[in-house]
Enzyme design. Structure first.
Site, PDB file in Angstrom:
ATOM      1  N   ASN A 145       0.842  -1.213   0.000  1.00  0.00           N
ATOM      2  CA  ASN A 145       0.000   0.000   0.000  1.00  0.00           C
ATOM      3  C   ASN A 145       0.868   1.251   0.000  1.00  0.00           C
ATOM      4  O   ASN A 145       0.556   2.234  -0.680  1.00  0.00           O
ATOM      5  CB  ASN A 145      -0.936   0.003   1.212  1.00  0.00           C
ATOM      6  CG  ASN A 145      -2.199  -0.801   0.966  1.00  0.00           C
ATOM      7  OD1 ASN A 145      -3.025  -0.423   0.133  1.00  0.00           O
ATOM      8  ND2 ASN A 145      -2.339  -1.926   1.661  1.00  0.00           N
ATOM      9  N   HIS A 179      -8.076  -1.260   6.404  1.00  0.00           N
ATOM     10  CA  HIS A 179      -8.272  -2.569   7.037  1.00  0.00           C
ATOM     11  C   HIS A 179      -8.932  -3.509   6.026  1.00  0.00           C
ATOM     12  O   HIS A 179      -9.883  -3.119   5.337  1.00  0.00           O
ATOM     13  CB  HIS A 179      -9.158  -2.406   8.280  1.00  0.00           C
ATOM     14  CG  HIS A 179      -9.334  -3.699   9.019  1.00  0.00           C
ATOM     15  ND1 HIS A 179      -8.304  -4.289   9.730  1.00  0.00           N
ATOM     16  CD2 HIS A 179     -10.387  -4.540   9.120  1.00  0.00           C
ATOM     17  CE1 HIS A 179      -8.733  -5.427  10.244  1.00  0.00           C
ATOM     18  NE2 HIS A 179      -9.991  -5.603   9.892  1.00  0.00           N
ATOM     19  N   ASP A 181      -9.478  -0.822  14.696  1.00  0.00           N
ATOM     20  CA  ASP A 181     -10.070  -0.930  13.357  1.00  0.00           C
ATOM     21  C   ASP A 181     -11.521  -0.443  13.362  1.00  0.00           C
ATOM     22  O   ASP A 181     -12.357  -0.968  12.617  1.00  0.00           O
ATOM     23  CB  ASP A 181     -10.030  -2.385  12.857  1.00  0.00           C
ATOM     24  CG  ASP A 181      -8.603  -2.897  12.714  1.00  0.00           C
ATOM     25  OD1 ASP A 181      -7.737  -2.117  12.300  1.00  0.00           O
ATOM     26  OD2 ASP A 181      -8.364  -4.077  13.021  1.00  0.00           O
ATOM     27  N   GLU A 214      -7.138  -2.533  -2.613  1.00  0.00           N
ATOM     28  CA  GLU A 214      -6.639  -1.571  -1.613  1.00  0.00           C
ATOM     29  C   GLU A 214      -5.705  -0.559  -2.264  1.00  0.00           C
ATOM     30  O   GLU A 214      -5.700   0.622  -1.898  1.00  0.00           O
ATOM     31  CB  GLU A 214      -5.861  -2.309  -0.494  1.00  0.00           C
ATOM     32  CG  GLU A 214      -6.725  -3.140   0.426  1.00  0.00           C
ATOM     33  CD  GLU A 214      -5.916  -3.767   1.560  1.00  0.00           C
ATOM     34  OE1 GLU A 214      -5.049  -3.090   2.136  1.00  0.00           O
ATOM     35  OE2 GLU A 214      -6.150  -4.949   1.877  1.00  0.00           O
TER      36      GLU A 214
HETATM   37  C1  GAR Z   1      -3.147  -4.788   4.068  1.00  0.00           C
HETATM   38  O1  GAR Z   1      -4.025  -5.796   3.613  1.00  0.00           O
HETATM   39  C2  GAR Z   1      -3.842  -3.915   5.091  1.00  0.00           C
HETATM   40  O2  GAR Z   1      -5.214  -3.718   4.814  1.00  0.00           O
HETATM   41  C3  GAR Z   1      -3.667  -4.731   6.352  1.00  0.00           C
HETATM   42  O3  GAR Z   1      -2.348  -5.213   6.267  1.00  0.00           O
HETATM   43  C4  GAR Z   1      -1.999  -5.389   4.891  1.00  0.00           C
HETATM   44  C5  GAR Z   1      -0.693  -4.671   4.648  1.00  0.00           C
HETATM   45  O4  GAR Z   1      -0.203  -4.934   3.361  1.00  0.00           O
HETATM   46  N1  GAR Z   1      -3.895  -3.949   7.535  1.00  0.00           N
HETATM   47  C6  GAR Z   1      -4.459  -4.413   8.648  1.00  0.00           C
HETATM   48  O5  GAR Z   1      -4.810  -5.571   8.782  1.00  0.00           O
HETATM   49  C7  GAR Z   1      -4.668  -3.382   9.752  1.00  0.00           C
HETATM   50  N2  GAR Z   1      -5.528  -3.869  10.775  1.00  0.00           N
HETATM   51  P1  GAR Z   1       0.985  -4.067   2.772  1.00  0.00           P
HETATM   52  O6  GAR Z   1       2.077  -4.020   3.855  1.00  0.00           O
HETATM   53  O7  GAR Z   1       1.428  -4.860   1.567  1.00  0.00           O
HETATM   54  O8  GAR Z   1       0.451  -2.719   2.453  1.00  0.00           O
END
Ligand code: GAR
Length: 216
Positions: A14, A109, A145, A174
């Site tokens: 992200n 999230h 969250d 996302e």
């Molecule tokens: C993503 O899916 C985000 O939505 C989640 O962690 C992942 C991070 O991916 N966040 C949570 O679960 C927060 N409660 P990334 O490091 O590749 O962006």
């Protein structure tokens, strides 16, 4: 130009989508620093690669959550951010930290909140027999969250899906959802008032407005 600080704990895909959009000039913002609570987070390399300051505050160096959060607040504050973006930052934050940055801290999230706060969101959606999964961006409040939702994306769950395939599908969305919401903030369209998220001064629906990422 709006200054953003991104907090991460892991891969940072992200973060990458935000770095790419800033670099391409699509997002009129500057990512001033990326901060990780894990020294080995791959997202730190993504930041360095993009020429962005990459900082680590290792939570294992602290015996108390409150002490870590105080140090984190100091580090974040020193970057003078207009917006703090939690992108896979897997720490529960103390009330004091959250209050200090109220209205200028957002989180993504991987579930259709208020469903499935916490971990293992995709498996929980599958176990419940849901037909849809997705991701939600929300303002951060003391509730895990659970702060006021801004926007969400939805994906269909098929019979072939398992937790891994669903996670991949949702993560791809996302990467479109988060920059779109950050863009609203950058343009001054997004605010938090009385625990309600507002877009162009109008209240957003309870679970956040549904974004059609195909149109982005
Ligand atoms: C993503 O899916 C985000 O939505 C989640 O962690 C992942 C991070 O991916 N966040 C949570 O679960 C927060 N409660 P990334 O490091 O590749 O962006």
């Amino acid at each position: 130009m709006i200054r953003i600080v991104v907090l991460i704990s892991g891969g940072g895909s992200n973060l990458q989508s935000l770095l790419d959009q800033c670099q391409a000039g699509i997002l009129d913002a500057q990512i001033g620093a990326v901060i990780s609570n894990r020294p080995d987070a791959f997202g730190l390399s993504r930041a360095r690669q993009a020429g962005v300051k990459a900082l680590t505050l290792d939570h294992t160096d602290f015996t108390e959550r409150a002490a870590f959060d105080r140090a984190l607040a100091e580090l974040v504050d020193a970057q003078q951010p207009d917006l703090i973006v939690l992108a896979g930052f897997m720490r529960i934050l103390t009330d004091d930290f959250v209050k200090q940055f109220a209205g200028k801290m957002i989180n993504i999230h991987p579930s259709l909140l208020p469903l499935y706060p916490g971990l293992n969101t995709h498996q929980r959606a599958l176990d419940a027999g849901d037909s849809k999964a997705g991701a939600t961006v929300h303002f951060v409040t003391a509730e895990l969250d659970g702060g006021p939702a801004i926007a969400r994306v939805e994906v269909d769950i098929t019979d072939q899906d398992n937790a891994e395939s669903l996670a991949r599908k949702v993560l791809t969305q996302e990467h479109k959802l988060y920059p779109a919401v950050v863009d609203w903030f950058v343009k001054g369209r997004l605010s938090l008032n009385n625990n309600q998220a507002l877009l162009d001064d109008s209240p957003l629906p309870k679970g956040g407005c549904v974004l059609d990422t195909a149109a982005l």
